[in-house]
Design a protein around this motif. Structure first.
Motif, PDB file in Angstrom:
ATOM      1  N   THR A 271      -7.190   9.124  37.245  1.00  0.00           N
ATOM      2  CA  THR A 271      -5.845   9.166  37.833  1.00  0.00           C
ATOM      3  C   THR A 271      -5.118   7.831  37.713  1.00  0.00           C
ATOM      4  N   LEU A 272      -5.698   6.881  36.958  1.00  0.00           N
ATOM      5  CA  LEU A 272      -5.125   5.525  36.862  1.00  0.00           C
ATOM      6  C   LEU A 272      -4.102   5.385  35.730  1.00  0.00           C
ATOM      7  N   GLY A 273      -3.422   6.444  35.374  1.00  0.00           N
ATOM      8  CA  GLY A 273      -2.390   6.354  34.344  1.00  0.00           C
ATOM      9  C   GLY A 273      -2.820   6.981  33.043  1.00  0.00           C
ATOM     10  N   ASN A 274      -2.138   6.597  31.972  1.00  0.00           N
ATOM     11  CA  ASN A 274      -2.404   7.190  30.660  1.00  0.00           C
ATOM     12  C   ASN A 274      -3.199   6.283  29.731  1.00  0.00           C
ATOM     13  N   THR A 275      -2.766   5.019  29.580  1.00  0.00           N
ATOM     14  CA  THR A 275      -3.448   4.079  28.678  1.00  0.00           C
ATOM     15  C   THR A 275      -3.573   2.720  29.353  1.00  0.00           C
ATOM     16  N   CYS A 276      -4.466   1.873  28.815  1.00  0.00           N
ATOM     17  CA  CYS A 276      -4.672   0.525  29.361  1.00  0.00           C
ATOM     18  C   CYS A 276      -5.401  -0.318  28.319  1.00  0.00           C
ATOM     19  N   ASP A 277      -5.536  -1.602  28.617  1.00  0.00           N
ATOM     20  CA  ASP A 277      -6.335  -2.498  27.778  1.00  0.00           C
ATOM     21  C   ASP A 277      -7.709  -2.756  28.378  1.00  0.00           C
ATOM     22  N   MET A 278      -7.813  -2.555  29.701  1.00  0.00           N
ATOM     23  CA  MET A 278      -9.089  -2.812  30.362  1.00  0.00           C
ATOM     24  C   MET A 278      -9.189  -1.963  31.624  1.00  0.00           C
ATOM     25  N   MET A 279     -10.398  -1.495  31.915  1.00  0.00           N
ATOM     26  CA  MET A 279     -10.648  -0.786  33.165  1.00  0.00           C
ATOM     27  C   MET A 279     -11.875  -1.386  33.834  1.00  0.00           C
ATOM     28  N   VAL A 280     -11.771  -1.615  35.134  1.00  0.00           N
ATOM     29  CA  VAL A 280     -12.877  -2.093  35.952  1.00  0.00           C
ATOM     30  C   VAL A 280     -13.122  -1.066  37.044  1.00  0.00           C
ATOM     31  N   ILE A 391     -14.747  -1.894  30.876  1.00  0.00           N
ATOM     32  CA  ILE A 391     -14.549  -1.595  29.469  1.00  0.00           C
ATOM     33  C   ILE A 391     -13.263  -2.266  29.032  1.00  0.00           C
ATOM     34  N   MET A 392     -13.280  -2.886  27.854  1.00  0.00           N
ATOM     35  CA  MET A 392     -12.127  -3.661  27.398  1.00  0.00           C
ATOM     36  C   MET A 392     -11.785  -3.339  25.956  1.00  0.00           C
ATOM     37  N   ASP A 393     -10.528  -3.493  25.661  1.00  0.00           N
ATOM     38  CA  ASP A 393      -9.992  -3.246  24.327  1.00  0.00           C
ATOM     39  C   ASP A 393     -10.431  -4.363  23.372  1.00  0.00           C
ATOM     40  N   GLY A 394     -10.569  -4.041  22.102  1.00  0.00           N
ATOM     41  CA  GLY A 394     -10.981  -5.040  21.125  1.00  0.00           C
ATOM     42  C   GLY A 394      -9.920  -5.382  20.105  1.00  0.00           C
ATOM     43  N   SER A 395      -8.684  -4.985  20.336  1.00  0.00           N
ATOM     44  CA  SER A 395      -7.651  -5.190  19.321  1.00  0.00           C
ATOM     45  C   SER A 395      -6.979  -6.549  19.406  1.00  0.00           C
ATOM     46  N   GLY A 396      -7.342  -7.359  20.410  1.00  0.00           N
ATOM     47  CA  GLY A 396      -6.712  -8.669  20.552  1.00  0.00           C
ATOM     48  C   GLY A 396      -5.967  -8.814  21.854  1.00  0.00           C
ATOM     49  N   SER A 397      -5.912  -7.754  22.653  1.00  0.00           N
ATOM     50  CA  SER A 397      -5.269  -7.843  23.951  1.00  0.00           C
ATOM     51  C   SER A 397      -6.219  -8.517  24.930  1.00  0.00           C
ATOM     52  N   SER A 398      -5.676  -9.023  26.009  1.00  0.00           N
ATOM     53  CA  SER A 398      -6.502  -9.628  27.049  1.00  0.00           C
ATOM     54  C   SER A 398      -5.824  -9.442  28.383  1.00  0.00           C
ATOM     55  N   GLN A 403      -9.903 -14.154  28.063  1.00  0.00           N
ATOM     56  CA  GLN A 403     -10.061 -13.392  26.820  1.00  0.00           C
ATOM     57  C   GLN A 403     -11.132 -12.331  27.027  1.00  0.00           C
ATOM     58  N   GLU A 404     -10.911 -11.413  27.964  1.00  0.00           N
ATOM     59  CA  GLU A 404     -11.900 -10.369  28.202  1.00  0.00           C
ATOM     60  C   GLU A 404     -11.700  -9.237  27.213  1.00  0.00           C
ATOM     61  N   GLN A 405     -11.876  -9.521  25.966  1.00  0.00           N
ATOM     62  CA  GLN A 405     -11.721  -8.497  24.959  1.00  0.00           C
ATOM     63  C   GLN A 405     -12.981  -8.428  24.119  1.00  0.00           C
ATOM     64  N   ALA A 406     -13.193  -7.287  23.504  1.00  0.00           N
ATOM     65  CA  ALA A 406     -14.344  -7.143  22.634  1.00  0.00           C
ATOM     66  C   ALA A 406     -14.181  -8.048  21.420  1.00  0.00           C
ATOM     67  N   PRO A 407     -15.309  -8.398  20.752  1.00  0.00           N
ATOM     68  CA  PRO A 407     -15.199  -9.220  19.542  1.00  0.00           C
ATOM     69  C   PRO A 407     -14.311  -8.550  18.508  1.00  0.00           C
ATOM     70  N   GLN A 408     -13.715  -9.350  17.634  1.00  0.00           N
ATOM     71  CA  GLN A 408     -12.912  -8.781  16.558  1.00  0.00           C
ATOM     72  C   GLN A 408     -13.780  -7.814  15.747  1.00  0.00           C
ATOM     73  N   GLY A 409     -13.145  -6.743  15.296  1.00  0.00           N
ATOM     74  CA  GLY A 409     -13.888  -5.736  14.572  1.00  0.00           C
ATOM     75  C   GLY A 409     -14.415  -4.631  15.460  1.00  0.00           C
ATOM     76  N   PHE A 410     -14.203  -4.760  16.777  1.00  0.00           N
ATOM     77  CA  PHE A 410     -14.641  -3.737  17.717  1.00  0.00           C
ATOM     78  C   PHE A 410     -13.438  -3.077  18.366  1.00  0.00           C
ATOM     79  N   GLN A 411     -13.494  -1.762  18.451  1.00  0.00           N
ATOM     80  CA  GLN A 411     -12.454  -1.014  19.134  1.00  0.00           C
ATOM     81  C   GLN A 411     -12.504  -1.255  20.630  1.00  0.00           C
ATOM     82  N   ASP A 412     -13.723  -1.304  21.159  1.00  0.00           N
ATOM     83  CA  ASP A 412     -13.903  -1.545  22.594  1.00  0.00           C
ATOM     84  C   ASP A 412     -15.311  -2.022  22.859  1.00  0.00           C
ATOM     85  N   MET A 413     -15.502  -2.604  24.039  1.00  0.00           N
ATOM     86  CA  MET A 413     -16.802  -3.065  24.479  1.00  0.00           C
ATOM     87  C   MET A 413     -16.915  -2.786  25.966  1.00  0.00           C
TER      88      MET A 413
END
Length: 447
Positions: A271-280, A391-398, A403-413
């Motif tokens: 119920t936390l919306g549609n899209t995001c860069d990170m969820m805790v 869970i965090m996005d890996g596209s370069g968002s933070s 910089q809580e993002q997945a390493p480059q080359g990863f969709q998510d971590m």
């Protein structure tokens, strides 16, 4: 500094292991029998698996690193580069596997040799060292030692290799080796690319500043009963990285978690919306709040002041979906309550985040417009089964200024704590942007 050294040791050992080339049939029994039962940490490597994952080619026992790996090797400076030279070309290292272990506060990499002279010549030529007889059939050159058809490399910075210790390792009786322990058989038979075990004290020494070590030991004692060691594994797959770790007690069983642990409610998270860069997400119950209060009191009440008043009446899943960072941070949040959240909690959220509202027993709060590259539904499903996860996005968002993002080359971590057999299992998962690319290759390219 300790953290960097520990990471280097692990990375260097992986690099060195690229000299070996058997897959699941690799027999590292002989190497494990030369690891003393007193070892405080042991790591076993699946050689062919790592070589294939890194795109290397093998011909007549000679390893040709992939262009991506070679580029990484060429970037490594100083003494670290000297260690990397061990897997350039034909070094005489036998394709039977490799074992990393810690004994007497030193890290050793142990490998078998198919050609002792070739190995010694390689070290002397590329390191500018000269092997000499140190007695008991041991030959020493700098931090390298050879006895029989086996070689050891001391990887600990500032530490020397001891000929007597090497002679002792090579002549261990079965009752003195790591293989006499149940963990030895487990590390031998499991098939993950990397699997290991270490005493909690060793890990704290390696990654925690000495000044803070006692505090972390105390915290570990609050969370787990009889937390003696940690068992872990890493597996690099096509499109996916999987890693697990579990705290063990002195009997080798999962250490009992002394905190109340309940799994997050996936439906609430969706119920936390549609899209995001990170969820805790994490789960909070009255029992957990009471436990935190007891911990706070043991610190003289200085830890988390007013925690009881702030968190009272929270009873279930807490979730955050975010995007952006610092002043541009956007948040959708939800807190499950018994229907009557504390005024202190509502005031705090209103001041630091944004407007709050009640939706049945759910306390909702938000700031800005949350949107990103991950769907909220996907994130919620990925966190299923955990009591605490991110869970965090890996596209370069933070988010949140880091910089809580997945390493480059990863969709998510994702990083998750899951209740398991009365204990807690740490699970790390990553999905590569290119589902056909091996996770290790994706990591190599990102470095």
């Amino acid at each position: 500094m300790k953290t960097r050294n520990f990471i280097f040791i692990l990375a260097a050992s992986i690099m060195l292991c690229f000299n070996s080339c058997k897959k699941e049939t690799v027999d590292v029994t002989e190497l494990l029998t030369t690891v003393p039962s007193s070892a405080s940490g042991v790591v076993v490597f699946n050689m062919e698996g790592l070589l294939e994952d890194a795109g290397c080619k093998i011909k007549d026992r000679e390893i040709t690193p992939s262009p991506e790996l070679q580029t990484l090797i060429d970037k490594v400076p100083g003494r670290k580069a000297d260690l990397m030279m061990l897997f350039k070309g034909d070094t005489g290292i036998e394709p039977k596997g490799a074992v990393l272990f810690n004994d007497a506060k030193r890290w050793f990499l142990s490998v078998a040799l198919y050609d002792v002279d070739k190995f010694c010549n390689y070290i002397e030529k590329n390191k500018g060292l000269k092997f000499s007889d140190a007695g008991s059939g041991v030959k020493i050159a700098g931090n390298y030692a050879v006895k029989g058809a086996q070689a050891w490399v001391c990887l600990s910075v500032g530490k020397s290799i001891d000929a007597d210790a090497i002679a002792s390792y090579a002549s261990l009786k079965p009752s003195q080796s790591f293989m006499v322990l149940p963990m030895g058989e487990k590390l031998l038979t499991e098939e993950d690319d990397i699997r290991g075990w270490a005493l909690t004290n060793l890990l704290l020494d390696q990654v925690i500043n000495y000044r803070n070590k006692n505090m972390y030991k105390l915290a570990l004692g609050f969370i787990f009963e009889d937390a003696e060691s940690i068992k872990f594994s890493i597996d690099f797959k096509k499109g996916e990285l999987e890693s697990e770790a579990v705290v063990l007690n002195s009997k080798g069983k999962p250490a009992k978690c002394q905190l109340p642990t309940d799994k997050v409610n996936v439906s609430t998270l969706k119920t936390l919306g549609n899209t995001c860069d990170m969820m805790v997400a994490f789960n909070v119950t009255p029992k957990l709040v009471k436990k935190f209060q007891q911990i706070s009191e043991s610190f003289g009440g200085a830890l988390l002041p007013d925690i009881g008043e702030t968190l009272k009446n929270i009873d279930g899943t807490v979730g955050l979906a975010t995007c952006g960072k610092n002043e541009s941070l956007s948040v959708n949040g939800v807190i499950t309550t018994n229907g009557d959240p504390s005024q202190m909690l509502k005031d705090m959220l209103s001041e630091y985040v944004g407007p709050v509202s009640m939706d049945g027993k759910l306390l909702r709060f938000s700031k800005g417009d949350v949107k990103g590259n991950l769907t909220v539904e996907y994130c919620a499903e990925e966190l299923k089964g955990c009591c605490l996860g991110i869970i965090m996005d890996g596209s370069g968002s933070s988010s949140m200024g880091y910089q809580e993002q997945a390493p480059q080359g990863f969709q998510d971590m994702s990083v998750k704590l899951k209740p398991e057999d009365g204990g807690l299992e740490l699970e790390i998962e990553g999905h590569t942007t290119n589902p056909k690319e091996n996770a290790l290759m994706a990591i190599i390219k990102s470095l």
